[in-house]
Scaffold this active site. Structure first.
Site, PDB file in Angstrom:
ATOM      1  N   ASP A  33       0.900  -1.076  -0.142  1.00 32.63           N
ATOM      2  CA  ASP A  33       0.134   0.039  -0.146  1.00 32.63           C
ATOM      3  C   ASP A  33       0.694   1.344   0.114  1.00 32.63           C
ATOM      4  O   ASP A  33       0.606   2.166  -0.774  1.00 32.63           O
ATOM      5  CB  ASP A  33      -1.056  -0.143   1.267  1.00 32.63           C
ATOM      6  CG  ASP A  33      -0.447  -0.042   2.515  1.00 32.63           C
ATOM      7  OD1 ASP A  33       0.845  -0.540   2.776  1.00 32.63           O
ATOM      8  OD2 ASP A  33      -0.978  -0.020   3.590  1.00 32.63           O
ATOM      9  N   SER A  50     -11.786   2.838  27.925  1.00 29.33           N
ATOM     10  CA  SER A  50     -12.138   1.744  27.259  1.00 29.33           C
ATOM     11  C   SER A  50     -12.214   0.483  28.208  1.00 29.33           C
ATOM     12  O   SER A  50     -11.614   0.340  29.420  1.00 29.33           O
ATOM     13  CB  SER A  50     -10.688   1.362  26.303  1.00 29.33           C
ATOM     14  OG  SER A  50     -10.705   0.114  25.889  1.00 29.33           O
ATOM     15  N   LEU A 108      -4.320  -7.632  12.710  1.00 27.17           N
ATOM     16  CA  LEU A 108      -5.754  -7.575  12.448  1.00 27.17           C
ATOM     17  C   LEU A 108      -6.384  -6.214  12.283  1.00 27.17           C
ATOM     18  O   LEU A 108      -7.502  -6.052  12.247  1.00 27.17           O
ATOM     19  CB  LEU A 108      -6.526  -8.783  13.239  1.00 27.17           C
ATOM     20  CG  LEU A 108      -6.086 -10.005  13.237  1.00 27.17           C
ATOM     21  CD1 LEU A 108      -7.122 -10.800  14.016  1.00 27.17           C
ATOM     22  CD2 LEU A 108      -6.315 -10.680  11.656  1.00 27.17           C
ATOM     23  N   SER A 131      -6.358  -3.801  14.816  1.00 28.34           N
ATOM     24  CA  SER A 131      -7.117  -3.170  15.646  1.00 28.34           C
ATOM     25  C   SER A 131      -6.986  -1.680  15.770  1.00 28.34           C
ATOM     26  O   SER A 131      -7.999  -0.960  16.506  1.00 28.34           O
ATOM     27  CB  SER A 131      -6.684  -3.792  17.271  1.00 28.34           C
ATOM     28  OG  SER A 131      -5.268  -3.444  17.457  1.00 28.34           O
ATOM     29  N   ASP A 150      -5.269  -0.612   5.809  1.00 26.59           N
ATOM     30  CA  ASP A 150      -6.121  -0.891   6.873  1.00 26.59           C
ATOM     31  C   ASP A 150      -7.294  -0.104   7.199  1.00 26.59           C
ATOM     32  O   ASP A 150      -8.405  -0.464   7.522  1.00 26.59           O
ATOM     33  CB  ASP A 150      -5.372  -0.703   8.429  1.00 26.59           C
ATOM     34  CG  ASP A 150      -4.009  -1.661   8.424  1.00 26.59           C
ATOM     35  OD1 ASP A 150      -4.100  -2.487   7.612  1.00 26.59           O
ATOM     36  OD2 ASP A 150      -3.157  -1.482   9.106  1.00 26.59           O
ATOM     37  N   TYR A 198       9.207  -1.771  10.877  1.00 27.89           N
ATOM     38  CA  TYR A 198       8.084  -1.321   9.737  1.00 27.89           C
ATOM     39  C   TYR A 198       8.677  -0.025   9.226  1.00 27.89           C
ATOM     40  O   TYR A 198       8.743  -0.108   7.750  1.00 27.89           O
ATOM     41  CB  TYR A 198       6.586  -1.166  10.462  1.00 27.89           C
ATOM     42  CG  TYR A 198       5.455  -0.888   9.194  1.00 27.89           C
ATOM     43  CD1 TYR A 198       4.995  -1.783   9.169  1.00 27.89           C
ATOM     44  CD2 TYR A 198       5.485   0.127   8.746  1.00 27.89           C
ATOM     45  CE1 TYR A 198       4.001  -1.768   8.255  1.00 27.89           C
ATOM     46  CE2 TYR A 198       4.522   0.311   7.836  1.00 27.89           C
ATOM     47  CZ  TYR A 198       3.439  -0.665   7.488  1.00 27.89           C
ATOM     48  OH  TYR A 198       2.747  -0.396   6.435  1.00 27.89           O
TER      49      TYR A 198
END
Length: 389
Positions: free
Chosen positions: A41, A72, A128, A130, A175, A227
């Protein structure tokens, strides 16, 4: 997963308990799993994610004291309370930074402040997404609550800037695009260069198949160095090749120019080779799905993608390799790590009646590696960000 109504009721009840008043609404945004197209991407390439039924909810109401209060259910000891005027990278930090970053992007519209209660079940650090689910839930909530004129693409950009600029994680738009734009029953074919999209039917159950997600339990953090290093290496490779983005490389053979005999040249060659071949794999998978061919045919491409991520991009870890090896040995048609790497989850394309067999094989392999059993579930393409109540 809870139904939308039950999830909204839980979030609203928790909001009332913690803030002493009703929320003005509850919004949700999903996590995602990427079928194919990893680290493409931010190189202007192609991706093919699906949204997960696992979602993050944001119950929200406006305040009149100029503060943003974030709570939270998953982080009960990490409340954040910051003046709107004081929102800045690092303030607040931790989980709250992802939500606060979205508020900061739209701070001109929220001078009175906000109360936000977050709840969800997207596993953190599992690859995933989040963080994007949290960002997008807050972004959609703010759009609706404040009546902002923001397109879905605008929401993607707001959420991505929150992650890039406020939190400091140098991710691309995969994402957030998946969390906002995906639709139930489809994979999202996204060209990240021109932002073109196509909803590609993705009904594995009709073919007697399942997409099994296996969480290695090794967490990662996109704000950490690995990353960022990969993105910098891709940018360096594109610069040496004289192209704006690695997406612009027409053929793998063109990458040979990077191999100048130096160790750095070899590294840049491997990084670029992953990106170029991964774009090709995405196109081949999309072609198979568009043509209505047996989805089992995409399995070898998934495994090929994992090998590329492991060897050329060097973002896998031993437990992810163990997931893939054990799943394929147990009969999966293909498997690969998903997400940015350095931990997280793997996916395996399996026959529906082999889910338990493959899961057991991976669990046994983990036991031999001295690791806890992986969390697992079957991923079914779900809806993108939306208002629940």
């Amino acid at each position: 997963m809870r139904t939308d109504d039950a999830a909204a009721d839980r979030a609203a009840s928790a909001f009332r308990e913690r803030f002493g008043t009703d929320p003005e609404g509850v919004w949700a945004a999903p996590g995602r799993v990427n079928v194919i197209g990893e680290h493409t991407d931010y190189n202007g390439g192609f991706v093919l994610p699906i949204a997960l039924p696992h979602a993050t909810r944001a119950a929200m109401a406006r305040r009149d004291d100029g503060r943003v209060v974030l709570r939270s259910l998953q982080h009960p000891d990490e409340d954040a309370d910051v003046a709107v005027a004081d929102l800045a990278p690092g303030s607040p930090s931790g989980w709250a930074g992802y939500a606060a970053g979205v508020v900061a992007e739209l701070a001109g519209s929220v001078p009175g402040g906000l109360s936000v209660l977050v709840d969800g079940e997207v596993p953190a650090g599992a690859g995933l997404s989040s963080s994007a689910a949290l960002e997008c839930a807050v972004a959609v909530a703010l759009r609706d609550l404040l009546g902002l004129d923001l397109s879905p693409e605008d929401l993607v950009d707001v959420a991505r800037r929150a992650e890039n600029d406020f939190v400091g994680a140098p991710t691309g738009i995969l994402d957030q695009s998946a969390s906002v734009l995906c639709t139930e029953g489809h994979a999202l074919f996204l060209d990240t260069r021109d932002r073109g999209t196509e909803q590609v039917p993705f009904d594995l159950a009709a073919a007697g198949l399942a997409l099994l997600v296996l969480d290695s339990g090794t967490t990662h953090d996109h704000a950490a160095g690995g990353y960022r290093d990969r993105r910098r290496e891709c940018e360096a490779a594109a610069e040496q090749l004289g192209v704006p983005l690695l997406r612009d490389v027409a053929d793998v053979a063109d990458l040979e120019r990077l191999r100048d005999g130096s160790a750095e040249g070899e590294v840049l060659h491997r990084r670029a080779r992953h990106v170029v071949t991964e774009d090709q794999r995405v196109l081949r998978v999309v072609g198979t799905l568009r043509a209505g061919e047996d989805p089992r045919a995409i399995g070898p491409l998934l495994t090929e993608g994992h090998i590329s991520l492991r060897d050329d991009f060097e973002v896998s870890v031993p437990l992810l390799d163990a997931c893939v090896d054990a799943a394929v040995a147990a009969g999966a048609h293909g498997a690969r790590m998903v997400g940015g790497g350095f931990g997280g989850s793997a996916i395996a394309l399996v026959d529906a009646d082999a889910v338990d067999t493959v899961t057991a094989a991976v669990t046994d392999r983990f036991a031999r590696e001295g690791a806890p059993a992986p969390r697992s579930f079957v991923a079914v393409p779900a809806a993108g960000a939306r208002r629940l109540s």
